[in-house]
Write a protein that holds these residues in place. Structure first.
Motif, PDB file in Angstrom:
ATOM      1  N   GLN A  26       1.809  -5.166 -10.484  1.00 50.76           N
ATOM      2  CA  GLN A  26       2.209  -5.783  -9.215  1.00 50.76           C
ATOM      3  C   GLN A  26       3.351  -6.773  -9.431  1.00 50.76           C
ATOM      4  OE1 GLN A  26       1.309  -5.033  -6.200  1.00 50.76           O
ATOM      5  NE2 GLN A  26       2.391  -6.681  -5.140  1.00 50.76           N
ATOM      6  N   HIS A 197      -5.793   0.991   7.259  1.00 46.01           N
ATOM      7  CA  HIS A 197      -4.562   0.260   7.594  1.00 46.01           C
ATOM      8  C   HIS A 197      -3.615   1.109   8.451  1.00 46.01           C
ATOM      9  CE1 HIS A 197      -5.464  -3.176   5.077  1.00 46.01           C
ATOM     10  NE2 HIS A 197      -5.697  -2.388   4.041  1.00 46.01           N
ATOM     11  N   GLU A 240       2.615  -7.302   0.567  1.00 46.26           N
ATOM     12  CA  GLU A 240       1.381  -8.066   0.799  1.00 46.26           C
ATOM     13  C   GLU A 240       0.155  -7.168   0.629  1.00 46.26           C
ATOM     14  OE1 GLU A 240       1.906  -9.671   4.686  1.00 46.26           O
ATOM     15  OE2 GLU A 240       3.460 -11.095   4.048  1.00 46.26           O
ATOM     16  N   LEU A 241       0.239  -5.961   1.168  1.00 50.17           N
ATOM     17  CA  LEU A 241      -0.875  -5.019   1.026  1.00 50.17           C
ATOM     18  C   LEU A 241      -1.091  -4.639  -0.435  1.00 50.17           C
ATOM     19  CD1 LEU A 241      -0.295  -2.601   4.059  1.00 50.17           C
ATOM     20  CD2 LEU A 241      -2.208  -4.186   3.753  1.00 50.17           C
ATOM     21  N   SER A 242      -0.005  -4.401  -1.150  1.00 51.77           N
ATOM     22  CA  SER A 242      -0.160  -4.012  -2.556  1.00 51.77           C
ATOM     23  C   SER A 242      -0.697  -5.175  -3.386  1.00 51.77           C
ATOM     24  CB  SER A 242       1.163  -3.494  -3.133  1.00 51.77           C
ATOM     25  OG  SER A 242       2.155  -4.491  -3.178  1.00 51.77           O
ATOM     26  N   ARG A 243      -0.342  -6.395  -3.010  1.00 51.90           N
ATOM     27  CA  ARG A 243      -0.885  -7.565  -3.718  1.00 51.90           C
ATOM     28  C   ARG A 243      -2.401  -7.629  -3.543  1.00 51.90           C
ATOM     29  NH1 ARG A 243       1.954 -11.484  -1.184  1.00 51.90           N
ATOM     30  NH2 ARG A 243       3.821 -10.645  -2.176  1.00 51.90           N
ATOM     31  N   GLU A 244      -2.848  -7.370  -2.322  1.00 53.00           N
ATOM     32  CA  GLU A 244      -4.294  -7.341  -2.063  1.00 53.00           C
ATOM     33  C   GLU A 244      -4.967  -6.251  -2.893  1.00 53.00           C
ATOM     34  OE1 GLU A 244      -4.914  -6.799   2.098  1.00 53.00           O
ATOM     35  OE2 GLU A 244      -3.848  -8.631   2.663  1.00 53.00           O
ATOM     36  N   LYS A 245      -4.344  -5.075  -2.938  1.00 54.21           N
ATOM     37  CA  LYS A 245      -4.917  -3.951  -3.688  1.00 54.21           C
ATOM     38  C   LYS A 245      -4.946  -4.243  -5.183  1.00 54.21           C
ATOM     39  CE  LYS A 245      -6.031  -1.191  -0.432  1.00 54.21           C
ATOM     40  NZ  LYS A 245      -7.464  -0.835  -0.242  1.00 54.21           N
ATOM     41  N   ASN A 247      -5.141  -7.202  -6.621  1.00 49.81           N
ATOM     42  CA  ASN A 247      -6.201  -8.185  -6.863  1.00 49.81           C
ATOM     43  C   ASN A 247      -7.574  -7.534  -6.821  1.00 49.81           C
ATOM     44  OD1 ASN A 247      -4.613 -10.519  -7.239  1.00 49.81           O
ATOM     45  ND2 ASN A 247      -4.351 -10.778  -5.036  1.00 49.81           N
ATOM     46  N   LEU A 248      -7.747  -6.610  -5.882  1.00 50.49           N
ATOM     47  CA  LEU A 248      -9.022  -5.906  -5.765  1.00 50.49           C
ATOM     48  C   LEU A 248      -9.266  -5.021  -6.987  1.00 50.49           C
ATOM     49  CD1 LEU A 248     -11.484  -5.273  -3.975  1.00 50.49           C
ATOM     50  CD2 LEU A 248     -10.139  -3.442  -2.921  1.00 50.49           C
TER      51      LEU A 248
END
Length: 256
Positions: A26, A197, A240-245, A247-248
């Protein structure tokens, strides 16, 4: 039995190390994303079609440069990215330090800056590709869509400069149509991989569709700032979505 256990442990460790580190991946992606953002707004800032130099453009690309610096530190300056980044920044400062009337027409320096960006982007892409093995499919798809959107936007800005080359991807006949097709395909892939999404992706499609005719017919009517406004919103949402993914994925990797 004890010997087998001793032999298996290093193999498990090697297997674990072979998997992609989602947070590092990321960070590499965001480094590339910020590089495109910096290049886009630097070209807008030096665009001869813009009669007034807006201070906000310089603020945006300098913010991206600062983020790139922070990401390099976070990643411990991988590969050759630090010296290539330093070269890019040095050329930008050279342009900024020119007298206003001279800087606005210094296309040779702008060309050198974009060449430096191309070298940096290609090196970062190579590093990214080597570390993307076994990364989650949805994470890679989000990254890919962000980069393709950045590419078509920067290519659009680039085309307003007849004396500035394209260095961040191979330039060829029909490249706008090719990038456009990949963005449409990427949207479909994201809706398949991340149906939760879908409403967000529909909104991104709407924003892209609004500016898409100008991108394809790029010689008809230049709208550099408007194009950057809409497409940068798209890349920011994707990142932002990829950052969430990421982290998950990192959290799940640490769950026994």
């Amino acid at each position: 039995m004890h010997l087998k256990r001793i032999l298996v442990l290093p193999l498990l460790l090697i297997a674990a190390l072979a998997h992609a580190d989602p947070l590092r991946l990321q960070a590499l992606h965001e480094f590339r994303s910020e590089g495109f953002e910096a290049g886009t707004y630097l070209l807008i800032d030096n665009n001869l079609y813009e009669r007034v130099r807006e201070p906000g453009n310089r603020e945006i690309y300098n913010t991206s440069l600062r983020r790139m610096d922070a990401l390099l530190r976070q990643m411990n300056n991988p590969g050759d990215l630090r010296p290539l980044y330093n070269d890019l920044v040095a050329l930008i400062r050279e342009l900024e330090n020119m007298p206003e009337d001279q800087a606005h027409y210094s296309l040779a320096t702008v060309n050198r800056i974009m060449m430096a960006h191309g070298k940096l982007e290609n090196a970062a892409a190579e590093l990214y590709n080597t570390e993307a093995a076994d990364a989650p499919e949805d994470l890679l798809a989000l990254h890919r869509q962000s980069i393709e959107t950045h590419r078509i936007l920067l290519l659009y800005q680039n085309n307003m400069f007849s004396s500035v080359g394209v260095y961040f991807l191979p330039s060829k006949e029909g490249i706008f149509d090719e990038l456009d097709a990949r963005i449409h395909a990427g949207s479909g892939e994201l809706k398949r991989l991340l149906p939760e999404h879908e409403a967000t992706f529909e909104q991104l499609d709407k924003q892209y569709s609004f500016i898409q005719p100008r991108l394809i017919n790029h010689h008809a009517d230049w709208v550099p700032t408007i194009a950057a406004f809409y497409l940068s919103k798209n890349t920011q949402t994707l990142d932002e979505l990829s950052r969430e993914k990421a982290n998950l994925a990192e959290a799940n990797a640490g769950t026994p």
